[in-house]
Design a protein around this motif. Structure first.
Motif, PDB file in Angstrom:
ATOM      1  N   LEU A 136       0.837  -1.133   0.291  1.00  0.00           N
ATOM      2  CA  LEU A 136      -0.012   0.137   0.325  1.00  0.00           C
ATOM      3  C   LEU A 136       0.864   1.270  -0.136  1.00  0.00           C
ATOM      4  O   LEU A 136       0.367   2.301  -0.909  1.00  0.00           O
ATOM      5  CB  LEU A 136      -1.315  -0.161   1.702  1.00  0.00           C
ATOM      6  CG  LEU A 136      -1.795   0.875   1.097  1.00  0.00           C
ATOM      7  CD1 LEU A 136      -2.599   1.224   0.104  1.00  0.00           C
ATOM      8  CD2 LEU A 136      -2.765   0.884   2.770  1.00  0.00           C
ATOM      9  N   PRO A 137       1.682   1.609   0.676  1.00  0.00           N
ATOM     10  CA  PRO A 137       3.227   3.059   0.443  1.00  0.00           C
ATOM     11  C   PRO A 137       3.700   3.287  -0.596  1.00  0.00           C
ATOM     12  O   PRO A 137       3.410   4.226  -0.936  1.00  0.00           O
ATOM     13  CB  PRO A 137       3.316   2.519   1.466  1.00  0.00           C
ATOM     14  CG  PRO A 137       3.615   1.713   3.189  1.00  0.00           C
ATOM     15  CD  PRO A 137       2.277   0.417   2.137  1.00  0.00           C
ATOM     16  N   GLY A 138       4.008   1.368  -0.749  1.00  0.00           N
ATOM     17  CA  GLY A 138       4.128   1.996  -2.356  1.00  0.00           C
ATOM     18  C   GLY A 138       3.244   2.123  -3.976  1.00  0.00           C
ATOM     19  O   GLY A 138       3.157   3.424  -4.085  1.00  0.00           O
ATOM     20  N   ARG A 139       1.949   2.085  -3.150  1.00  0.00           N
ATOM     21  CA  ARG A 139       1.491   2.321  -4.209  1.00  0.00           C
ATOM     22  C   ARG A 139       0.837   3.841  -4.476  1.00  0.00           C
ATOM     23  O   ARG A 139       0.961   4.309  -5.262  1.00  0.00           O
ATOM     24  CB  ARG A 139      -0.248   1.700  -4.467  1.00  0.00           C
ATOM     25  CG  ARG A 139       0.125  -0.038  -4.876  1.00  0.00           C
ATOM     26  CD  ARG A 139       0.753  -0.607  -6.006  1.00  0.00           C
ATOM     27  NE  ARG A 139       0.191   0.337  -7.221  1.00  0.00           N
ATOM     28  CZ  ARG A 139       0.008   0.067  -8.507  1.00  0.00           C
ATOM     29  NH1 ARG A 139       1.032  -0.113  -8.657  1.00  0.00           N
ATOM     30  NH2 ARG A 139      -0.625   0.389  -9.246  1.00  0.00           N
ATOM     31  N   ILE A 140       0.927   4.147  -3.322  1.00  0.00           N
ATOM     32  CA  ILE A 140       0.625   5.904  -2.983  1.00  0.00           C
ATOM     33  C   ILE A 140       1.824   6.324  -3.423  1.00  0.00           C
ATOM     34  O   ILE A 140       1.448   7.900  -3.846  1.00  0.00           O
ATOM     35  CB  ILE A 140       0.640   5.862  -0.997  1.00  0.00           C
ATOM     36  CG1 ILE A 140      -1.139   5.229  -0.853  1.00  0.00           C
ATOM     37  CG2 ILE A 140       0.092   7.318  -1.101  1.00  0.00           C
ATOM     38  CD1 ILE A 140      -0.796   4.685   1.315  1.00  0.00           C
ATOM     39  N   PHE A 141       2.711   5.565  -2.761  1.00  0.00           N
ATOM     40  CA  PHE A 141       4.200   6.333  -3.818  1.00  0.00           C
ATOM     41  C   PHE A 141       3.832   7.273  -4.969  1.00  0.00           C
ATOM     42  O   PHE A 141       4.414   8.298  -5.636  1.00  0.00           O
ATOM     43  CB  PHE A 141       5.179   5.739  -3.105  1.00  0.00           C
ATOM     44  CG  PHE A 141       6.848   6.068  -3.332  1.00  0.00           C
ATOM     45  CD1 PHE A 141       7.017   7.258  -2.628  1.00  0.00           C
ATOM     46  CD2 PHE A 141       7.498   6.011  -4.010  1.00  0.00           C
ATOM     47  CE1 PHE A 141       8.520   7.920  -2.790  1.00  0.00           C
ATOM     48  CE2 PHE A 141       8.818   6.717  -4.431  1.00  0.00           C
ATOM     49  CZ  PHE A 141       8.919   7.799  -4.244  1.00  0.00           C
ATOM     50  N   GLN A 142       4.189   5.533  -5.278  1.00  0.00           N
ATOM     51  CA  GLN A 142       3.384   5.598  -7.063  1.00  0.00           C
ATOM     52  C   GLN A 142       2.435   6.941  -7.363  1.00  0.00           C
ATOM     53  O   GLN A 142       2.327   6.756  -9.050  1.00  0.00           O
ATOM     54  CB  GLN A 142       3.356   4.749  -7.812  1.00  0.00           C
ATOM     55  CG  GLN A 142       4.867   3.678  -6.917  1.00  0.00           C
ATOM     56  CD  GLN A 142       4.534   2.234  -7.664  1.00  0.00           C
ATOM     57  OE1 GLN A 142       3.937   2.006  -8.427  1.00  0.00           O
ATOM     58  NE2 GLN A 142       5.412   1.637  -6.955  1.00  0.00           N
ATOM     59  N   GLY A 143       1.777   7.474  -6.521  1.00  0.00           N
ATOM     60  CA  GLY A 143       0.194   7.949  -7.485  1.00  0.00           C
ATOM     61  C   GLY A 143      -1.123   7.059  -7.518  1.00  0.00           C
ATOM     62  O   GLY A 143      -1.855   7.224  -8.308  1.00  0.00           O
ATOM     63  N   ALA A 144      -0.461   5.469  -7.479  1.00  0.00           N
ATOM     64  CA  ALA A 144      -1.410   5.111  -8.408  1.00  0.00           C
ATOM     65  C   ALA A 144      -3.250   5.086  -6.812  1.00  0.00           C
ATOM     66  O   ALA A 144      -3.970   4.340  -7.431  1.00  0.00           O
ATOM     67  CB  ALA A 144      -1.476   3.173  -8.338  1.00  0.00           C
ATOM     68  N   VAL A 145      -2.810   5.160  -5.973  1.00  0.00           N
ATOM     69  CA  VAL A 145      -3.333   4.789  -5.186  1.00  0.00           C
ATOM     70  C   VAL A 145      -3.953   6.955  -4.235  1.00  0.00           C
ATOM     71  O   VAL A 145      -2.769   6.643  -4.196  1.00  0.00           O
ATOM     72  CB  VAL A 145      -3.191   3.951  -3.706  1.00  0.00           C
ATOM     73  CG1 VAL A 145      -4.470   4.221  -2.027  1.00  0.00           C
ATOM     74  CG2 VAL A 145      -3.660   2.732  -4.644  1.00  0.00           C
ATOM     75  N   ILE A 146      -4.951   7.039  -3.709  1.00  0.00           N
ATOM     76  CA  ILE A 146      -4.875   8.782  -3.386  1.00  0.00           C
ATOM     77  C   ILE A 146      -5.489   8.376  -1.718  1.00  0.00           C
ATOM     78  O   ILE A 146      -6.910   7.773  -2.358  1.00  0.00           O
ATOM     79  CB  ILE A 146      -6.223   9.039  -4.826  1.00  0.00           C
ATOM     80  CG1 ILE A 146      -5.354   9.226  -5.844  1.00  0.00           C
ATOM     81  CG2 ILE A 146      -5.548  10.631  -3.223  1.00  0.00           C
ATOM     82  CD1 ILE A 146      -3.550  10.324  -5.562  1.00  0.00           C
ATOM     83  N   MET A 147      -5.038   8.833  -0.560  1.00  0.00           N
ATOM     84  CA  MET A 147      -5.494   7.985   0.336  1.00  0.00           C
ATOM     85  C   MET A 147      -6.885   9.225   0.365  1.00  0.00           C
ATOM     86  O   MET A 147      -6.521  10.872  -0.094  1.00  0.00           O
ATOM     87  CB  MET A 147      -4.156   8.978   1.378  1.00  0.00           C
ATOM     88  CG  MET A 147      -3.726   7.746   0.803  1.00  0.00           C
ATOM     89  SD  MET A 147      -4.460   6.068   1.704  1.00  0.00           S
ATOM     90  CE  MET A 147      -5.221   5.903   2.984  1.00  0.00           C
ATOM     91  N   LYS A 148      -7.790   9.448   0.769  1.00  0.00           N
ATOM     92  CA  LYS A 148      -9.185  10.414   1.259  1.00  0.00           C
ATOM     93  C   LYS A 148      -9.995  10.127   1.984  1.00  0.00           C
ATOM     94  O   LYS A 148      -9.366   8.869   2.676  1.00  0.00           O
ATOM     95  CB  LYS A 148      -9.943  10.148  -0.086  1.00  0.00           C
ATOM     96  CG  LYS A 148      -9.467  10.534  -1.145  1.00  0.00           C
ATOM     97  CD  LYS A 148      -9.174  11.417  -1.555  1.00  0.00           C
ATOM     98  CE  LYS A 148      -9.895  12.199  -1.728  1.00  0.00           C
ATOM     99  NZ  LYS A 148     -10.132  14.283  -2.320  1.00  0.00           N
ATOM    100  N   SER A 149     -10.040  11.408   2.809  1.00  0.00           N
ATOM    101  CA  SER A 149     -10.562  11.225   4.144  1.00  0.00           C
ATOM    102  C   SER A 149     -12.847  10.339   4.765  1.00  0.00           C
ATOM    103  O   SER A 149     -12.484   9.593   3.276  1.00  0.00           O
ATOM    104  CB  SER A 149     -11.383  12.533   4.834  1.00  0.00           C
ATOM    105  OG  SER A 149     -12.036  12.854   3.510  1.00  0.00           O
ATOM    106  N   ASN A 150     -13.501  10.372   4.795  1.00  0.00           N
ATOM    107  CA  ASN A 150     -14.074   9.141   5.072  1.00  0.00           C
ATOM    108  C   ASN A 150     -15.483   9.550   4.292  1.00  0.00           C
ATOM    109  O   ASN A 150     -15.705  10.446   4.080  1.00  0.00           O
ATOM    110  CB  ASN A 150     -14.647   9.498   6.861  1.00  0.00           C
ATOM    111  CG  ASN A 150     -15.832   8.136   7.295  1.00  0.00           C
ATOM    112  OD1 ASN A 150     -15.523   6.871   6.313  1.00  0.00           O
ATOM    113  ND2 ASN A 150     -17.429   8.870   7.659  1.00  0.00           N
TER     114      ASN A 150
END
Length: 546
Positions: free
Chosen positions: A289-303
């Motif tokens: 998961l951290p790697g996918r966030i790092f690559q921009g493939a996953v975007i973290m969002k609030s609830n």
């Protein structure tokens, strides 16, 4: 005449329950609603009603030496973290080795479990079943082991989200997720950051155009791999570490653990950081998961707050349009429709259980619930020790405290859990992994005596105290003792290394290892630790019996 015990379910909990009954001379009769063993660990192409389904790619998040049954190590060639199909194969090996299949009635569902009129005297139960042909049958049993699991009723909170009825995309629970093929080129929102939410987010992100992960509270993310590429749980879950945590101020322990974890990836920078401290709750186990966030493939969002006609609205006010799918990884509600409603006397109709096993509302302890807990460690091994304890209680070989004492202990544990889990439902499910297993092992006489072990077998003591708390430790002594337990403990590192030995590599110059000299460990410092631990165990025992 031997007691007859109904075992409901032939999954990872039902199999050790059958075996435990046989070990103590009881007669198990297992009812399994499907056509095979394995429970949720058997992948199915299509979901079935009232049955959870795992996703095709699921890999276990506890290592093989930590999660195997206590007298049946997993094959050495198995990877340390295996695919679900290999775990199912292990169950087949286990069932074959101990000849468990002959006790199982497949395609037979339990429809009702009710107390007989003479229950206060006999503790017996009436059990109603229906087979694959629709034929109903009534049975009488002396005891019940409920092994049907609590991942049965999906929680899909659509009614709490405004605009869901006009949303043009598709919404579904992770129970209906199979693989990432259907998400190719899509814009997807995943709601929930538990272990399933993390896995599904990563997998979808490899196929989708864009993947958003919505979380209410965030999570600390821990990988399966630890120092030197060894399994994380084998490094973390040791008696030595447990004893250190007992001595170390919680704030200091949390600071050190969080600092080490943030050195890998800053949880605040990555949008992952939760409000709770790392050691207060179970972390998210995920390698990618951290790697996918790092690559921009996953975007973290609030609830997630609600829907528009074609998009979603988050609690921070941001909006994402053109959303094709929303996957809810929002957990399950424990559901036991065949049990008497009178047992569900807790908050919101939950079961009030002594040590998460025995319903406190029963006059006689002849029904036990297996696996209804959450822990920072493998579930399978904990259920096995639950089963060994419950079966001995059924047989009258181990006695429970008076009801007043059990109520007092249960309430004390509930209040302690509420300090870390404000939600009472979640608080009631929590157990302290090592202390919980040690308690049950102590009740059945299978808890290793560390001081005696130190004096009689210091090499084994070193492995038991400083090494991972593998399940073999509970087969060293007492009822159910296994002659191979000592060897299994001493060779567990070999089985960890075995799957890596696929290419010959020339060893570098030999290096001195502290652990290679037991005599250095069996020194004054170790003696002090053993004595202190013995005193701590004695104090705990006295407090428990007071």
């Amino acid at each position: 005449m031997a007691l007859r015990v109904a075992v409901i379910g032939a999954g990872s909990s039902g199999l050790p329950c059958i075996k435990s009954c046989v070990e103590e001379g009881l007669v198990p009769v297992c009812f399994e609603s499907s056509d095979d063993i394995g429970g949720i660990w058997k992948f199915r192409e299509s979901p079935e009603s009232e049955r959870n389904r795992i996703y095709r790619s699921l890999v276990v998040n506890t290592s093989k030496e930590m999660m195997c049954f206590s007298d049946f190590p997993m094959p050495a060639v198995y990877p340390n973290y295996m695919h679900n199909s290999q775990l199912l194969q292990y169950f087949r090996l286990y069932a074959e080795h101990f000849d468990l299949l002959r006790y199982i009635h497949f395609k037979t569902s339990v429809k009702s479990v009710t107390q007989r009129q003479d229950f206060p005297v006999t503790g017996q139960w009436d059990v109603g079943t229906v087979n694959k042909d629709g034929e109903e049958e009534q049975h009488i049993f002396d005891a019940i082991l409920v092994c049907s699991g609590h991942y049965t009723q999906p929680i899909l909170p659509l009614s709490d989200l405004q605009g869901h009825d006009t949303f043009s995309g598709r919404c579904f629970h992770s129970r209906d997720y199979k693989d990432g093929d259907a998400f190719k080129g899509k814009r997807v929102v995943v709601v929930g950051i538990g272990n399933s939410g993390g896995d599904i987010t990563v997998e979808i992100s490899r196929a989708a155009n864009k993947t958003f992960l919505s979380t209410r509270k965030g999570a600390w993310v821990v990988g399966r791999m630890s120092t030197n590429g060894l399994p994380m749980d084998m490094i973390a879950l040791t008696r030595f570490n447990s004893y250190l945590s007992w001595l170390t101020p919680k704030s200091l322990a949390n600071w050190a653990a969080e600092r080490a974890l943030n050195h890998k990836y800053d949880h605040q920078l990555y949008g992952l950081k939760p409000q709770h401290r790392l050691l207060e709750r179970r972390p998210l186990i995920n390698d990618d998961l951290p790697g996918r966030i790092f690559q921009g493939a996953v975007i973290m969002k609030s609830n997630l707050k609600g829907f528009t006609d074609s998009g979603v609205v988050f609690e921070d006010g941001t909006v994402e349009d053109n959303i094709d799918m929303v996957v809810f990884c929002t957990g399950y509600q424990a559901n036991f429709p065949f049990l008497p409603s009178s047992l569900c006397d807790g908050p919101n109709g939950s079961l009030t259980l002594y040590k998460r096993v025995f319903p406190l509302s029963l006059e006689r302890p002849t029904l036990a619930i297996m696996g209804l807990f959450q822990a920072k460690g493998p579930i399978m091994t904990t259920v096995e020790i639950q089963a060994r304890w419950a079966v001995r209680v059924f047989a009258g070989l181990t006695r429970l405290p008076p009801k007043e004492k059990m109520l007092e202990i249960t309430e004390t544990e509930r209040k302690k859990s509420l300090q870390n889990y404000p939600c009472e439902k979640h608080a009631n499910m929590q157990i302290d992994y090592i202390a919980y297993q040690d308690f049950m092992a102590g009740e059945i006489g299978a808890r290793p005596n560390l001081l005696k072990l130190f004096l009689r077998d210091p090499v084994l003591w070193m492995k038991v105290f400083f090494g991972p708390i593998t399940p073999y430790q509970y087969r060293l002594t007492g009822p159910g003792q296994w002659a191979g337990a000592r060897h299994a403990i001493l060779t567990q590192s070999d089985r960890v290394a075995q799957p890596f030995r696929t290419r010959a590599v020339q060893k570098a110059g030999s290096r001195l290892s502290f652990l290679s000299f037991p005599c250095l460990l069996i020194s004054g410092g170790a003696m002090i630790m053993a004595v202190l631990l013995s005193r701590h165990e004695m104090m705990t025992m006295l407090q428990t019996r007071a």
